[in-house]
Design a protein around this motif. Structure first.
Motif, mmCIF file in Angstrom:
data_model
loop_
_atom_site.group_PDB
_atom_site.id
_atom_site.type_symbol
_atom_site.label_atom_id
_atom_site.label_comp_id
_atom_site.label_asym_id
_atom_site.label_seq_id
_atom_site.Cartn_x
_atom_site.Cartn_y
_atom_site.Cartn_z
ATOM 1 N N PHE A 105 11.373 -23.339 -12.180
ATOM 2 C CA PHE A 105 12.778 -22.994 -12.411
ATOM 3 C C PHE A 105 13.657 -24.141 -11.952
ATOM 4 O O PHE A 105 13.214 -25.036 -11.254
ATOM 5 N N GLY A 106 14.904 -24.089 -12.382
ATOM 6 C CA GLY A 106 15.841 -25.136 -12.000
ATOM 7 C C GLY A 106 17.260 -24.753 -12.344
ATOM 8 O O GLY A 106 17.541 -23.596 -12.713
ATOM 9 N N PHE A 107 18.155 -25.725 -12.226
ATOM 10 C CA PHE A 107 19.575 -25.499 -12.450
ATOM 11 C C PHE A 107 20.138 -26.616 -13.315
ATOM 12 O O PHE A 107 19.799 -27.783 -13.136
ATOM 13 N N VAL A 108 20.990 -26.224 -14.246
ATOM 14 C CA VAL A 108 21.636 -27.176 -15.142
ATOM 15 C C VAL A 108 23.135 -26.997 -14.992
ATOM 16 O O VAL A 108 23.646 -25.881 -15.132
ATOM 17 N N GLU A 109 23.837 -28.070 -14.656
ATOM 18 C CA GLU A 109 25.294 -28.042 -14.594
ATOM 19 C C GLU A 109 25.830 -28.539 -15.923
ATOM 20 O O GLU A 109 25.480 -29.626 -16.374
ATOM 21 N N MET A 110 26.682 -27.703 -16.547
ATOM 22 C CA MET A 110 27.251 -28.021 -17.856
ATOM 23 C C MET A 110 28.747 -27.797 -17.831
ATOM 24 O O MET A 110 29.265 -27.114 -16.946
ATOM 25 N N SER A 111 29.421 -28.329 -18.839
ATOM 26 C CA SER A 111 30.831 -28.037 -19.020
ATOM 27 C C SER A 111 30.992 -26.537 -19.193
ATOM 28 O O SER A 111 30.196 -25.890 -19.887
ATOM 29 N N ALA A 112 32.006 -25.980 -18.552
ATOM 30 C CA ALA A 112 32.220 -24.537 -18.575
ATOM 31 C C ALA A 112 32.354 -24.009 -19.998
ATOM 32 O O ALA A 112 31.933 -22.890 -20.289
#
Length: 146
Positions: A105-112
């Protein structure tokens, strides 16, 4: 307190110089306006007023949780997948502290603006023979100091 950016300090100094110049030219009844401009020029950078058009980019980013990732997936492949949906700011795949192996698993930061589209497009979709689970990440509760 935030440290002011160089451009903000330069703008403040220009305004301060202008205010001081005007202060020396105008009548005594208008000195209060010049003093107000002079004070504002020095206070603005200290309270973090930002004159640029990109005032709050951090507010425009949301974090997505991505579960059931294949163990062979890396940051580049996950970034490439999410980039087809929108602008990706960062990718963090979690690893076991002791073995260094990926935990799936992981985390992706994207434009809202793109996060809802990413959840809709990628949740329950197959990626490298695994069915992804994609949703908005929950805030991690802060640990209490003991």
């Amino acid at each position: 307190m935030k440290s002011p950016q160089v451009s903000t300090v330069i703008i403040a100094l220009v305004f301060a110089g202008l205010a001081f110049f005007l202060f020396s030219l105008i009548e005594p009844t208008q000195t209060s306006v010049a003093i107000a401009i002079f004070i504002a020029a020095f206070v603005a950078p200290l309270i973090g007023i930002n004159h640029s058009s990109e005032s709050s980019t951090s507010d425009d980013v949301k974090t997505l949780y991505v579960g059931n990732l294949p163990y062979r997936a890396n940051e580049a492949s996950v970034r490439e997948l999410f980039s087809t949906i929108g602008q990706v700011h960062s990718v963090r795949l979690m690893k076991d502290k002791h073995t260094g192996k990926r935990r799936g698993f992981g985390f992706v930061e994207m434009s809202a603006n793109d996060t809802d589209k990413a959840v809709e497009a990628l949740n329950d979709k197959e990626f490298q023979q695994r069915t992804l689970k994609v949703r908005e990440a929950k805030e991690r509760p802060e640990k209490e100091a003991e």
